[in-house]
Write a protein that holds these residues in place. Structure first.
Motif, mmCIF file in Angstrom:
data_model
loop_
_atom_site.group_PDB
_atom_site.id
_atom_site.type_symbol
_atom_site.label_atom_id
_atom_site.label_comp_id
_atom_site.label_asym_id
_atom_site.label_seq_id
_atom_site.Cartn_x
_atom_site.Cartn_y
_atom_site.Cartn_z
ATOM 1 N N GLU A 116 50.596 11.573 20.309
ATOM 2 C CA GLU A 116 51.226 11.521 18.988
ATOM 3 C C GLU A 116 52.738 11.718 19.109
ATOM 4 O O GLU A 116 53.522 11.000 18.486
ATOM 5 C CB GLU A 116 50.615 12.637 18.120
ATOM 6 C CG GLU A 116 50.842 12.502 16.655
ATOM 7 C CD GLU A 116 50.080 13.589 15.898
ATOM 8 O OE1 GLU A 116 50.747 14.400 15.242
ATOM 9 O OE2 GLU A 116 48.843 13.614 15.983
ATOM 10 N N ALA A 117 53.144 12.684 19.927
ATOM 11 C CA ALA A 117 54.572 12.955 20.123
ATOM 12 C C ALA A 117 55.262 11.779 20.800
ATOM 13 O O ALA A 117 56.359 11.366 20.396
ATOM 14 C CB ALA A 117 54.759 14.228 20.949
ATOM 15 N N LEU A 118 54.619 11.199 21.816
ATOM 16 C CA LEU A 118 55.197 10.054 22.516
ATOM 17 C C LEU A 118 55.323 8.852 21.580
ATOM 18 O O LEU A 118 56.343 8.161 21.576
ATOM 19 C CB LEU A 118 54.353 9.703 23.749
ATOM 20 C CG LEU A 118 54.882 8.594 24.639
ATOM 21 C CD1 LEU A 118 56.291 8.905 25.133
ATOM 22 C CD2 LEU A 118 53.934 8.380 25.819
ATOM 23 N N ALA A 119 54.315 8.631 20.760
ATOM 24 C CA ALA A 119 54.362 7.526 19.794
ATOM 25 C C ALA A 119 55.484 7.747 18.780
ATOM 26 O O ALA A 119 56.209 6.806 18.427
ATOM 27 C CB ALA A 119 53.016 7.387 19.085
ATOM 28 N N ALA A 120 55.651 8.986 18.322
ATOM 29 C CA ALA A 120 56.717 9.289 17.361
ATOM 30 C C ALA A 120 58.089 9.060 17.997
ATOM 31 O O ALA A 120 58.993 8.513 17.343
ATOM 32 C CB ALA A 120 56.588 10.728 16.876
ATOM 33 N N LEU A 121 58.244 9.456 19.243
ATOM 34 C CA LEU A 121 59.508 9.224 19.952
ATOM 35 C C LEU A 121 59.786 7.725 20.070
ATOM 36 O O LEU A 121 60.872 7.251 19.743
ATOM 37 C CB LEU A 121 59.452 9.830 21.360
ATOM 38 C CG LEU A 121 59.587 11.330 21.478
ATOM 39 C CD1 LEU A 121 59.250 11.773 22.895
ATOM 40 C CD2 LEU A 121 60.995 11.756 21.121
ATOM 41 N N TYR A 122 58.798 7.005 20.554
ATOM 42 C CA TYR A 122 58.969 5.574 20.784
ATOM 43 C C TYR A 122 59.284 4.832 19.484
ATOM 44 O O TYR A 122 60.227 4.038 19.418
ATOM 45 C CB TYR A 122 57.710 4.995 21.436
ATOM 46 C CG TYR A 122 57.845 3.537 21.768
ATOM 47 C CD1 TYR A 122 58.565 3.124 22.887
ATOM 48 C CD2 TYR A 122 57.278 2.559 20.952
ATOM 49 C CE1 TYR A 122 58.712 1.777 23.191
ATOM 50 C CE2 TYR A 122 57.411 1.221 21.253
ATOM 51 C CZ TYR A 122 58.122 0.833 22.375
ATOM 52 O OH TYR A 122 58.275 -0.506 22.665
#
Length: 162
Positions: A30-36
């Motif tokens: 979820e965090a990686l998707a939000a960053l991307y």
């Protein structure tokens, strides 16, 4: 010793954050998707917070791997914010592959502004990633804030990840 005994290809529990060792938990994904998506949708600022050892640097390295897959993305990655404002700008400009040595702050900002404007005109994404941002001095934080002002009427020219 452990590698041979357990027939491992790599050292276990390496202290270096390596995306190969990324364990995609629901929260990390979820965090990686939000960053991307924050970067790709040109949101301007994206901030990652968390306790020591929760994988913030590893997430940033995973993000870099994702961004490397896109030909329209350029990034500067700063891992040491304990620099003077001019050194900070020199590092950024240099990391973007632009000449920075011996340039004044004015020249660095002019060079960076032109670079960002040219990339923005081509609808390309440019990212500044600052790891360990909690160590930034107030002067450097102000530089980061001022860099966020580089924009057009409808888009941020520099995406900033802290």
């Amino acid at each position: 010793m452990y590698k041979a005994y357990f027939k491992l290809v790599r050292n276990p529990f390496d202290p270096t954050p390596d995306p190969v060792c990324f364990v995609p938990t629901e929260r990390h994904n979820e965090a990686l998707a939000a960053l991307y998506h924050g970067v790709r949708q040109h949101k301007g600022f994206v901030v990652v917070t968390g306790e020591v050892g929760t994988g913030k640097t590893l997430l940033l390295r995973c993000l870099l791997n994702l961004l490397k897959e896109s030909k329209d993305v350029a990034y500067a990655y700063i891992f040491n914010g304990l620099l003077s404002p001019t050194e900070f700008l020199q590092y950024i400009v240099s990391d973007f592959g632009l000449p920075a040595a011996g340039k004044s702050k004015y020249e660095l900002l002019l060079e960076l502004g032109r670079f960002l404007a040219a990339r923005g005109a081509k609808r390309m994404t440019t990212v500044l990633i600052v790891d360990e941002a909690h160590l930034l001095t107030p002067e450097i934080l102000e530089e980061v804030r001022l860099l966020s002002n580089l924009e057009t009427t409808d888009d941020k020219l520099l995406q900033i990840v802290l």
